[in-house]
Enzyme design. Structure first.
Site, mmCIF file in Angstrom:
data_model
loop_
_atom_site.group_PDB
_atom_site.id
_atom_site.type_symbol
_atom_site.label_atom_id
_atom_site.label_comp_id
_atom_site.label_asym_id
_atom_site.label_seq_id
_atom_site.Cartn_x
_atom_site.Cartn_y
_atom_site.Cartn_z
ATOM 1 N NE ARG A 52 53.165 58.807 92.345
ATOM 2 C CZ ARG A 52 54.108 58.235 91.593
ATOM 3 N NH1 ARG A 52 54.001 58.214 90.274
ATOM 4 N NH2 ARG A 52 55.176 57.704 92.157
ATOM 5 C CE LYS A 151 54.662 54.138 93.730
ATOM 6 N NZ LYS A 151 54.773 53.040 92.779
ATOM 7 C CD GLU A 184 51.061 51.535 84.938
ATOM 8 O OE1 GLU A 184 51.777 52.535 85.013
ATOM 9 O OE2 GLU A 184 50.198 51.243 85.788
HETATM 10 N N1 PMP Z 1 53.648 52.368 86.946
HETATM 11 C C1 PMP Z 1 53.573 51.638 88.071
HETATM 12 C C2 PMP Z 1 52.508 50.598 88.187
HETATM 13 C C3 PMP Z 1 54.486 51.859 89.110
HETATM 14 O O1 PMP Z 1 54.395 51.156 90.238
HETATM 15 C C4 PMP Z 1 55.474 52.861 88.955
HETATM 16 C C5 PMP Z 1 56.421 53.168 90.069
HETATM 17 N N2 PMP Z 1 57.223 52.072 90.417
HETATM 18 C C6 PMP Z 1 55.534 53.564 87.749
HETATM 19 C C7 PMP Z 1 54.579 53.309 86.776
HETATM 20 C C8 PMP Z 1 56.558 54.631 87.517
HETATM 21 O O2 PMP Z 1 56.289 55.750 88.312
HETATM 22 P P1 PMP Z 1 57.422 56.708 88.860
HETATM 23 O O3 PMP Z 1 58.179 57.189 87.687
HETATM 24 O O4 PMP Z 1 56.705 57.764 89.581
HETATM 25 O O5 PMP Z 1 58.290 55.868 89.755
#
Ligand code: PMP
Length: 286
Positions: A52, A151, A184
């Site tokens: 990622r 990200k 989200e």
């Molecule tokens: N959405 C956002 C906006 C995030 O920043 C994150 C990670 N902190 C997630 C979802 C969750 O992703 P992950 O499970 O890969 O940490």
């Protein structure tokens, strides 16, 4: 003993780990990052996080000056030197030091650093009793803007949503996408359970494709819990039997109230409990 930070190939004391004020990460939020957990000495879902990170960098035309193997080694080295067996890693790549114009052509060398530390996103008791959230007025980025799947170091929408949560006296805020559908929370993906089926927004609904999210989808398969990725509306959360959030730092946390509405009985639901238990087992065995 001072904690060590890995920066551009060197391990230095955290007080000496510094970026230039001309770094475009600082000036413009120009960069990408990962939040990663270490459980029992192993970097959890290491490959998925590195994939990622490189995909996010590629989307921004940012070339990471290390291979994935080198970054993996840097993470293990930082974890080891700080004596951790369980911790949180922040791996960051910025555009690097440039000058006071936007163009990345003036930034010859991206900066890369790796911090290891402990993190607690929410109070322990919220994991037992569930948390309350609100819907933020801020919209998740349009996919033709900075894609939510990247990200990046620009979390300002999420920070504005978090401020709304703080003002409302709750710990999290839900962002809707530009079409008004559920995206989200500020740093976590969202799931609901309706009539025994686990549901979460699709990758085209304006979400970061969370790695914890994909672990949960995998666990649903393993436990034969029906699950589906589908577009959800705020109503689907109001009418849900259960709701929970997933993220590397948050892990899996139940949500029992949204926008002043209790979700079902207001208790943590049975499928959420099963998945939390399965998740904790999985991270130790991975
Ligand atoms: N959405 C956002 C906006 C995030 O920043 C994150 C990670 N902190 C997630 C979802 C969750 O992703 P992950 O499970 O890969 O940490």
């Amino acid at each position: 003993m001072a904690m060590k930070v890995w920066i551009d190939g060197q391990l230095v004391d955290n007080s000496d780990a510094k970026l230039s004020v001309y770094d475009h990460g600082t000036l413009y939020g120009d960069g990408v990052f990962e939040g990663i957990r270490v459980y029992s000495g192993r970097v959890f879902e290491c490959k998925a996080h590195l994939t990622r990170l490189y995909a996010s960098a590629r989307a921004l035309r940012l070339e990471i000056p290390y291979t994935a193997e080198q970054l993996e080694a840097a993470m293990y080295q930082t974890v080891k030197v700080n004596g951790f067996t369980d911790c949180y890693i922040r791996l960051v790549v910025t555009r690097g030091a440039g000058y006071l114009g936007l163009s990345p052509t003036k930034c010859p060398k991206p900066a890369v650093f790796c911090i290891t530390d402990t993190i607690e996103m929410y109070p322990r008791e919220m994991y037992e009793k569930g948390m309350a959230i609100i819907t933020a007025s801020v919209t998740r980025c349009h996919p033709n803007s900075i894609p939510p799947r990247v990200k990046s170091l620009n979390y300002l929408n999420n920070i504005l949503a978090k401020i709304e949560a703080n003002d409302a006296g709750v710990s999290e805020a839900l962002l809707l996408n530009h079409e008004g559908n559920v995206a989200e929370c500020t740093g976590d993906n969202i799931f609901v359970v309706r009539s025994g089926q686990v549901q979460t927004p699709t990758t085209s609904d304006g979400i970061l494709e969370g790695i914890t999210r994909s672990v949960i989808l995998r666990l649903c398969g393993k436990l034969s819990i029906p699950c589906v990725e589908k577009t959800l509306q705020r109503f689907d959360i109001y009418a849900a039997d259960e709701c929970f959030l997933t993220g590397t730092a948050a892990e899996v946390i139940p949500v029992t109230k949204i926008d002043g509405r209790q979700i079902s009985t207001g208790q943590v639901g049975p499928i959420t409990r099963r998945l939390i238990e399965a998740f904790h087992k999985c991270v130790r065995e991975a």
